[in-house]
Enzyme design. Structure first.
Site, PDB file in Angstrom:
ATOM      1  N   GLU A 120       0.818  -1.213   0.000  1.00 55.89           N
ATOM      2  CA  GLU A 120       0.000   0.000   0.000  1.00 55.89           C
ATOM      3  C   GLU A 120       0.850   1.260   0.000  1.00 55.89           C
ATOM      4  O   GLU A 120       0.424   2.295  -0.519  1.00 55.89           O
ATOM      5  CB  GLU A 120      -0.927   0.016   1.218  1.00 55.89           C
ATOM      6  CG  GLU A 120      -2.176  -0.812   1.047  1.00 55.89           C
ATOM      7  CD  GLU A 120      -3.234  -0.500   2.083  1.00 55.89           C
ATOM      8  OE1 GLU A 120      -4.378  -0.949   1.887  1.00 55.89           O
ATOM      9  OE2 GLU A 120      -2.931   0.178   3.081  1.00 55.89           O
TER      10      GLU A 120
ATOM     11  N   HIS B 190       9.420 -26.710  -1.708  1.00 57.38           N
ATOM     12  CA  HIS B 190       8.897 -27.880  -2.412  1.00 57.38           C
ATOM     13  C   HIS B 190       7.778 -27.511  -3.377  1.00 57.38           C
ATOM     14  O   HIS B 190       7.085 -28.385  -3.896  1.00 57.38           O
ATOM     15  CB  HIS B 190       8.412 -28.930  -1.404  1.00 57.38           C
ATOM     16  CG  HIS B 190       9.513 -29.485  -0.564  1.00 57.38           C
ATOM     17  ND1 HIS B 190      10.145 -30.677  -0.839  1.00 57.38           N
ATOM     18  CD2 HIS B 190      10.129 -28.987   0.544  1.00 57.38           C
ATOM     19  CE1 HIS B 190      11.086 -30.905   0.064  1.00 57.38           C
ATOM     20  NE2 HIS B 190      11.095 -29.888   0.910  1.00 57.38           N
TER      21      HIS B 190
ATOM     22  N   LYS C  89     -14.096  -0.901  -4.196  1.00 51.07           N
ATOM     23  CA  LYS C  89     -15.217  -0.588  -3.305  1.00 51.07           C
ATOM     24  C   LYS C  89     -16.341   0.112  -4.063  1.00 51.07           C
ATOM     25  O   LYS C  89     -17.524  -0.195  -3.872  1.00 51.07           O
ATOM     26  CB  LYS C  89     -14.738   0.292  -2.149  1.00 51.07           C
ATOM     27  CG  LYS C  89     -13.757  -0.379  -1.211  1.00 51.07           C
ATOM     28  CD  LYS C  89     -13.302   0.583  -0.120  1.00 51.07           C
ATOM     29  CE  LYS C  89     -12.258  -0.037   0.781  1.00 51.07           C
ATOM     30  NZ  LYS C  89     -11.791   0.908   1.823  1.00 51.07           N
TER      31      LYS C  89
END
Length: 445
Positions: free
Chosen positions: A284, A305, A419
């Site tokens: 951010e 792995h 949003k």
């Protein structure tokens, strides 16, 4: 004191070119302390460790103890910076396996996503357990925690009736906002989120400190760690001797060389959420204006792995920073067996911690040999005090690195895009026209 070890990274650096990045990093550090840089209205975190009042610490501990004494479970509701810092410290320091009881409650988190199964199962789990809630939101209108709090407040009222409010602690704005109004109406205990501290820099405010105290973490030790490193980082003007300035210089140097992804790796699964917190902090703070290093994380040896193959031989766009506590308090010793059927007797007499350390060193050597620069962040141990150092170190480094990059490290304008679309698609008042337009786009019209 934290130390940045560069033995597996220095060979990737042109010393003459690097000098300019050191100079820029120290200049950015001075800009930070001048309070004249971008986003300077959000620098309340900078001196916070030495400005925290004893009266506030004592109140946090007392209120947290009241909830601990009456609760088998405490639900912490928040998202992003309102939850990741405390979760990082809790996951790192609490036992992996522990029994809860009143006085030693379990800590669960909610409001950090919108998935219904998780919330449904948590609510079912709480039906026959005494629980309390710490809801954290500056405004009270952030969708994910607001929905979660509505659900858990209804459950509290159903379970405890008129006494439900005594089981809620709200961490929010001092005087305004939906959650503050809610708290005033219902009579919740409240703690204040400072106006000059952004969410991702808030772990040393009640945002982070109250959940830690509620879990029984000695918050004075956590604060002490941040105070100790603050003195060193603020005083040291030599960018090579200041680990935060040094780290910032390396990050931006590697970015200039086309290494757009930084992996924060650990060899201790308890540190996983330190990485999650770090990803938000740097993502951010730096990811704007088409700039920034993409922060990723890996848990070793597990991810060796799976993703280890890419790190070893994939595209050379990576560098690594490895969280490396010096003491992990390992007491498991591998003993020999008479038949040696598993062929592991060559490890006899070694602690598992020693084996893990050799895996760490072997990995660093392999990745460096494969063309990936590897920095090591060395710190004493995985204790509240050391984690206070680590988290303040990263906050300070992030601010310097962001200024060196030329961005405002303290805003996040891009987070509103999803949003707005979500509100439009949910027919929130005022977003109706946008909703119609977006639905047509989704249908390909």
């Amino acid at each position: 004191m934290i130390r940045l070890e560069t033995r597996f990274a220095s060979s990737f650096v042109n010393s003459r070119k690097f000098e300019s990045f050191l100079t820029e990093a120290e200049s950015s550090r001075r800009t930070l302390h001048s309070f004249q840089g971008k986003g300077n209205e959000y620098l309340g975190w900078l001196n916070l460790p030495k400005e925290i009042k004893e009266s506030e610490i004592e109140k946090i501990i007392q209120v947290a103890q009241r909830l601990r004494d009456s609760s088998e479970v405490i639900v912490v509701i928040g998202i992003g910076g309102s939850y990741l810092g405390s979760r990082a410290v809790l996951e790192a320091t609490l036992p992996f396996f522990r029994r809860s009881s009143k006085g030693n409650p379990e800590i669960f988190f909610a409001g950090h996503h919108l998935e219904s199964r998780y919330l449904s199962e948590l609510m079912e789990y709480l039906k026959d357990r005494d629980f309390s809630v710490n809801v954290i939101s500056k405004s009270g209108t952030t969708t994910e925690p607001a929905i979660a709090f509505r659900l858990f407040w209804e459950l509290l009222r159903k379970k405890y009736g008129a006494s439900a409010a005594s089981r809620v602690v709200a961490t929010t704005d001092f005087s305004k906002g939906t959650l503050k109004t809610f708290a005033n109406v219902e009579g919740f205990e409240t703690f204040t989120i400072p106006d000059n501290v952004g969410g991702r820099y808030s772990v040393l405010t009640p945002v982070g400190l109250f959940p830690l105290a509620a879990a029984g973490i000695p918050i004075r030790k956590f604060i002490l760690g941040s105070q100790n490193i603050l003195k060193d980082l603020h005083a040291e003007t030599d960018p090579v001797r200041n680990p935060a300035t040094y780290y910032s210089a390396f990050r931006n140097y590697f970015l200039s060389e086309g290494r757009h992804i930084e992996i924060l790796a650990n060899f201790n699964p308890s540190l996983r959420y330190i990485s999650e917190w770090w990803k938000q902090l740097f993502g951010e703070s730096e990811g704007k204006e088409n700039k920034g290093i993409f922060p990723a994380s890996m848990d070793f040896t597990t991810d060796l792995h799976s993703l280890g193959q890419y790190v070893q031989e994939g595209k050379r766009i990576l560098f690594e920073t490895v969280l490396s506590p010096s003491d992990v308090h390992s007491n498991l010793i591998l003993r020999p067996t008479p038949d040696n059927l598993d062929s592991l007797n060559f490890l006899s007499g070694n602690t598992l911690g020693h084996v893990n350390e050799q895996a760490r060193l072997g990995t660093l050597l392999a990745h460096a040999d494969g063309g990936v620069p590897c920095l090591e962040l060395i710190f004493p141990d995985i204790s509240p005090e050391s984690l206070g150092e680590v988290m303040y170190f990263f906050e300070y480094s992030c601010a310097i690195s962001g200024y060196s990059l030329g961005v405002n490290p303290f805003d996040q304008p891009g987070v509103d895009a999803y949003k707005k679309n979500m509100f439009a698609l949910l027919n929130k008042v005022g977003f109706e026209k946008e909703g119609d337009f977006l639905r047509k786009r989704i249908l390909g019209n």
